[in-house]
Design a protein around this motif. Structure first.
Motif, PDB file in Angstrom:
ATOM      1  N   TRP A 250       0.845  -1.192   0.000  1.00 24.45           N
ATOM      2  CA  TRP A 250       0.000   0.000   0.000  1.00 24.45           C
ATOM      3  C   TRP A 250       0.881   1.242   0.000  1.00 24.45           C
ATOM      4  CZ3 TRP A 250      -5.035   0.465  -0.882  1.00 24.45           C
ATOM      5  CH2 TRP A 250      -5.828  -0.693  -0.770  1.00 24.45           C
ATOM      6  N   LEU A 251       0.480   2.245  -0.758  1.00 23.15           N
ATOM      7  CA  LEU A 251       1.177   3.531  -0.797  1.00 23.15           C
ATOM      8  C   LEU A 251       0.983   4.234   0.536  1.00 23.15           C
ATOM      9  CD1 LEU A 251       2.756   5.439  -2.775  1.00 23.15           C
ATOM     10  CD2 LEU A 251       0.563   6.604  -3.126  1.00 23.15           C
ATOM     11  N   LYS A 252       2.102   4.618   1.160  1.00 19.52           N
ATOM     12  CA  LYS A 252       2.045   5.309   2.450  1.00 19.52           C
ATOM     13  C   LYS A 252       2.033   6.813   2.227  1.00 19.52           C
ATOM     14  CE  LYS A 252       4.579   1.576   4.613  1.00 19.52           C
ATOM     15  NZ  LYS A 252       5.902   1.109   4.934  1.00 19.52           N
ATOM     16  N   GLU A 253       1.680   7.552   3.281  1.00 17.07           N
ATOM     17  CA  GLU A 253       1.533   9.002   3.166  1.00 17.07           C
ATOM     18  C   GLU A 253       2.826   9.680   2.707  1.00 17.07           C
ATOM     19  OE1 GLU A 253      -0.312  12.801   5.596  1.00 17.07           O
ATOM     20  OE2 GLU A 253       0.300  11.037   6.731  1.00 17.07           O
ATOM     21  N   ASN A 254       3.962   9.276   3.275  1.00 14.88           N
ATOM     22  CA  ASN A 254       5.229   9.904   2.869  1.00 14.88           C
ATOM     23  C   ASN A 254       5.551   9.609   1.400  1.00 14.88           C
ATOM     24  OD1 ASN A 254       5.765   7.180   3.498  1.00 14.88           O
ATOM     25  ND2 ASN A 254       7.882   7.617   4.021  1.00 14.88           N
ATOM     26  N   GLU A 255       5.153   8.422   0.911  1.00 10.63           N
ATOM     27  CA  GLU A 255       5.357   8.072  -0.488  1.00 10.63           C
ATOM     28  C   GLU A 255       4.418   8.876  -1.397  1.00 10.63           C
ATOM     29  OE1 GLU A 255       6.719   3.452   0.332  1.00 10.63           O
ATOM     30  OE2 GLU A 255       4.592   3.961   0.270  1.00 10.63           O
ATOM     31  N   LEU A 256       3.203   9.144  -0.903  1.00 13.88           N
ATOM     32  CA  LEU A 256       2.270   9.982  -1.651  1.00 13.88           C
ATOM     33  C   LEU A 256       2.843  11.387  -1.817  1.00 13.88           C
ATOM     34  CD1 LEU A 256      -0.516  10.717  -2.912  1.00 13.88           C
ATOM     35  CD2 LEU A 256      -1.236  11.305  -0.583  1.00 13.88           C
ATOM     36  N   ILE A 257       3.356  11.946  -0.731  1.00 14.48           N
ATOM     37  CA  ILE A 257       3.919  13.296  -0.764  1.00 14.48           C
ATOM     38  C   ILE A 257       5.053  13.367  -1.784  1.00 14.48           C
ATOM     39  CG2 ILE A 257       5.193  15.020   0.586  1.00 14.48           C
ATOM     40  CD1 ILE A 257       3.478  14.020   3.029  1.00 14.48           C
ATOM     41  N   ALA A 258       5.929  12.361  -1.760  1.00 12.02           N
ATOM     42  CA  ALA A 258       7.038  12.324  -2.720  1.00 12.02           C
ATOM     43  C   ALA A 258       6.522  12.193  -4.150  1.00 12.02           C
ATOM     44  CB  ALA A 258       7.983  11.170  -2.387  1.00 12.02           C
ATOM     45  N   THR A 259       5.491  11.392  -4.334  1.00 11.23           N
ATOM     46  CA  THR A 259       4.909  11.208  -5.664  1.00 11.23           C
ATOM     47  C   THR A 259       4.346  12.523  -6.197  1.00 11.23           C
ATOM     48  OG1 THR A 259       4.347   8.914  -5.159  1.00 11.23           O
ATOM     49  CG2 THR A 259       3.155   9.934  -6.987  1.00 11.23           C
ATOM     50  N   LEU A 260       3.655  13.252  -5.346  1.00  8.09           N
ATOM     51  CA  LEU A 260       3.045  14.514  -5.770  1.00  8.09           C
ATOM     52  C   LEU A 260       4.091  15.565  -6.134  1.00  8.09           C
ATOM     53  CD1 LEU A 260       0.092  14.720  -3.228  1.00  8.09           C
ATOM     54  CD2 LEU A 260      -0.001  14.028  -5.632  1.00  8.09           C
ATOM     55  N   LYS A 261       5.312  15.405  -5.640  1.00 10.44           N
ATOM     56  CA  LYS A 261       6.403  16.333  -5.968  1.00 10.44           C
ATOM     57  C   LYS A 261       7.165  15.890  -7.219  1.00 10.44           C
ATOM     58  CE  LYS A 261       7.168  17.824  -1.200  1.00 10.44           C
ATOM     59  NZ  LYS A 261       8.082  17.811  -0.054  1.00 10.44           N
ATOM     60  N   GLY A 262       6.879  14.693  -7.710  1.00 10.73           N
ATOM     61  CA  GLY A 262       7.609  14.140  -8.852  1.00 10.73           C
ATOM     62  C   GLY A 262       6.965  14.486 -10.181  1.00 10.73           C
ATOM     63  N   THR A 263       7.314  13.688 -11.181  1.00 12.11           N
ATOM     64  CA  THR A 263       6.815  13.894 -12.537  1.00 12.11           C
ATOM     65  C   THR A 263       5.621  12.982 -12.810  1.00 12.11           C
ATOM     66  OG1 THR A 263       8.198  12.166 -13.506  1.00 12.11           O
ATOM     67  CG2 THR A 263       9.165  14.399 -13.334  1.00 12.11           C
ATOM     68  N   LYS A 264       4.963  13.236 -13.921  1.00 10.07           N
ATOM     69  CA  LYS A 264       3.827  12.420 -14.328  1.00 10.07           C
ATOM     70  C   LYS A 264       4.266  10.976 -14.585  1.00 10.07           C
ATOM     71  CE  LYS A 264      -0.096  12.613 -17.500  1.00 10.07           C
ATOM     72  NZ  LYS A 264      -0.766  13.428 -18.528  1.00 10.07           N
ATOM     73  N   GLU A 265       5.425  10.796 -15.189  1.00 10.34           N
ATOM     74  CA  GLU A 265       5.932   9.445 -15.463  1.00 10.34           C
ATOM     75  C   GLU A 265       6.218   8.693 -14.165  1.00 10.34           C
ATOM     76  OE1 GLU A 265       6.899  12.213 -17.266  1.00 10.34           O
ATOM     77  OE2 GLU A 265       5.597  11.524 -18.879  1.00 10.34           O
ATOM     78  N   GLN A 266       6.790   9.411 -13.182  1.00  2.94           N
ATOM     79  CA  GLN A 266       7.051   8.783 -11.884  1.00  2.94           C
ATOM     80  C   GLN A 266       5.733   8.395 -11.212  1.00  2.94           C
ATOM     81  OE1 GLN A 266       9.368  12.046 -10.346  1.00  2.94           O
ATOM     82  NE2 GLN A 266      11.301  10.930 -10.585  1.00  2.94           N
ATOM     83  N   ALA A 267       4.737   9.252 -11.339  1.00  2.24           N
ATOM     84  CA  ALA A 267       3.424   8.958 -10.753  1.00  2.24           C
ATOM     85  C   ALA A 267       2.821   7.704 -11.377  1.00  2.24           C
ATOM     86  CB  ALA A 267       2.491  10.152 -10.927  1.00  2.24           C
ATOM     87  N   LYS A 268       2.977   7.564 -12.701  1.00  2.92           N
ATOM     88  CA  LYS A 268       2.461   6.368 -13.375  1.00  2.92           C
ATOM     89  C   LYS A 268       3.145   5.107 -12.867  1.00  2.92           C
ATOM     90  CE  LYS A 268       0.963   8.605 -17.663  1.00  2.92           C
ATOM     91  NZ  LYS A 268       1.193   8.726 -19.105  1.00  2.92           N
ATOM     92  N   LYS A 269       4.451   5.193 -12.594  1.00  3.33           N
ATOM     93  CA  LYS A 269       5.184   4.034 -12.054  1.00  3.33           C
ATOM     94  C   LYS A 269       4.707   3.699 -10.649  1.00  3.33           C
ATOM     95  CE  LYS A 269       9.308   4.346 -14.869  1.00  3.33           C
ATOM     96  NZ  LYS A 269      10.745   4.487 -14.933  1.00  3.33           N
ATOM     97  N   VAL A 270       4.433   4.737  -9.858  1.00  2.00           N
ATOM     98  CA  VAL A 270       3.907   4.524  -8.505  1.00  2.00           C
ATOM     99  C   VAL A 270       2.562   3.802  -8.589  1.00  2.00           C
ATOM    100  CG1 VAL A 270       2.962   5.706  -6.481  1.00  2.00           C
ATOM    101  CG2 VAL A 270       5.166   6.409  -7.408  1.00  2.00           C
ATOM    102  N   ILE A 271       1.714   4.240  -9.516  1.00  2.00           N
ATOM    103  CA  ILE A 271       0.400   3.610  -9.690  1.00  2.00           C
ATOM    104  C   ILE A 271       0.545   2.134 -10.067  1.00  2.00           C
ATOM    105  CG2 ILE A 271      -1.657   3.585 -11.167  1.00  2.00           C
ATOM    106  CD1 ILE A 271      -1.425   6.696 -11.199  1.00  2.00           C
ATOM    107  N   GLU A 272       1.532   1.808 -10.877  1.00  3.92           N
ATOM    108  CA  GLU A 272       1.773   0.418 -11.275  1.00  3.92           C
ATOM    109  C   GLU A 272       2.302  -0.437 -10.121  1.00  3.92           C
ATOM    110  OE1 GLU A 272       4.377   0.080 -14.645  1.00  3.92           O
ATOM    111  OE2 GLU A 272       3.273   1.616 -15.761  1.00  3.92           O
ATOM    112  N   ASN A 273       3.115   0.180  -9.248  1.00  4.71           N
ATOM    113  CA  ASN A 273       3.845  -0.592  -8.240  1.00  4.71           C
ATOM    114  C   ASN A 273       3.230  -0.603  -6.850  1.00  4.71           C
ATOM    115  OD1 ASN A 273       6.024  -1.485  -9.929  1.00  4.71           O
ATOM    116  ND2 ASN A 273       6.700   0.630  -9.992  1.00  4.71           N
ATOM    117  N   PHE A 274       2.164   0.192  -6.626  1.00  5.12           N
ATOM    118  CA  PHE A 274       1.557   0.263  -5.302  1.00  5.12           C
ATOM    119  C   PHE A 274       0.037   0.125  -5.394  1.00  5.12           C
ATOM    120  CE2 PHE A 274       5.540   2.485  -4.631  1.00  5.12           C
ATOM    121  CZ  PHE A 274       5.914   2.102  -3.361  1.00  5.12           C
ATOM    122  N   LYS A 275      -0.552  -0.450  -4.352  1.00  3.84           N
ATOM    123  CA  LYS A 275      -1.991  -0.354  -4.164  1.00  3.84           C
ATOM    124  C   LYS A 275      -2.220   1.033  -3.568  1.00  3.84           C
ATOM    125  CE  LYS A 275      -2.243  -4.290  -1.786  1.00  3.84           C
ATOM    126  NZ  LYS A 275      -2.784  -5.383  -0.987  1.00  3.84           N
TER     127      LYS A 275
END
Length: 174
Positions: A133-158
């Motif tokens: 599961w995506l944790k809050e600190n990982e969400l915060i980092a994702t929101l600061k990243g790029t669209k491509e990084q966000a897509k990878k997060v979506i693939e790799n986390f519930k």
């Protein structure tokens, strides 16, 4: 003082399988009624000083157990309600979801023959999702990243509904 997991483990050892004592005349099948389930469960919850909460939050039915001694809570077991405008159908759906989120939360033994099995509908069995599961600190980092990084997060986390909405909004995803 026992942790919530120790108490839930002991409770699971005592409750055993749930008997199907209610009848669905439409499908000519049996199922376990939420009231019967709660009737069997409440003495054990009391014995282990656990409280069951089943709120509806943001269109989802949740089952959560809280320990009276430690204030620890379980991760919620939840199901998103469908868009139903008929209050009676919605009430039935809520009852059904309360029953199955509770069964899932406690890992109870139960077969479902009041729904798809009894109606002979084929049910697509999804492969178990072992992603973390995506944790809050990982969400915060994702929101600061790029669209491509966000897509990878979506693939790799519930991702829970709230976090998914934030990511979709930030990166204009659907």
């Amino acid at each position: 003082m026992k942790s919530i997991n120790q108490k839930l483990f002991a409770l699971q050892q005592e409750i055993g399988a749930i008997s199907k004592d209610a009848k669905n005349p439409f499908f000519k099948s049996s199922y376990f009624d939420i009231n019967s389930l709660l009737k069997n469960l409440k003495p054990l919850l009391g014995k282990y000083k656990l409280v069951l909460h089943q709120p509806i939050i943001k269109g989802e039915v949740h089952s959560i157990i809280e320990c009276v001694d430690t204030n620890e809570i379980t991760k919620p077991s939840s199901l998103e309600l469908p868009d139903i405008s008929d209050p009676q159908k919605l009430g039935s759906c809520i009852t059904y979801f309360r029953r199955y989120t509770l069964v899932s939360l406690l890992g109870l033994q139960a077969d479902d023959d009041d729904g798809n099995l009894a109606s002979n509908k084929k049910v697509e069995v999804k492969k178990e999702d072992n992603r973390p599961w995506l944790k809050e600190n990982e969400l915060i980092a994702t929101l600061k990243g790029t669209k491509e990084q966000a897509k990878k997060v979506i693939e790799n986390f519930k991702i829970n509904k709230e976090y998914r909405e934030k990511i979709n909004k930030q990166f204009n995803l659907k």
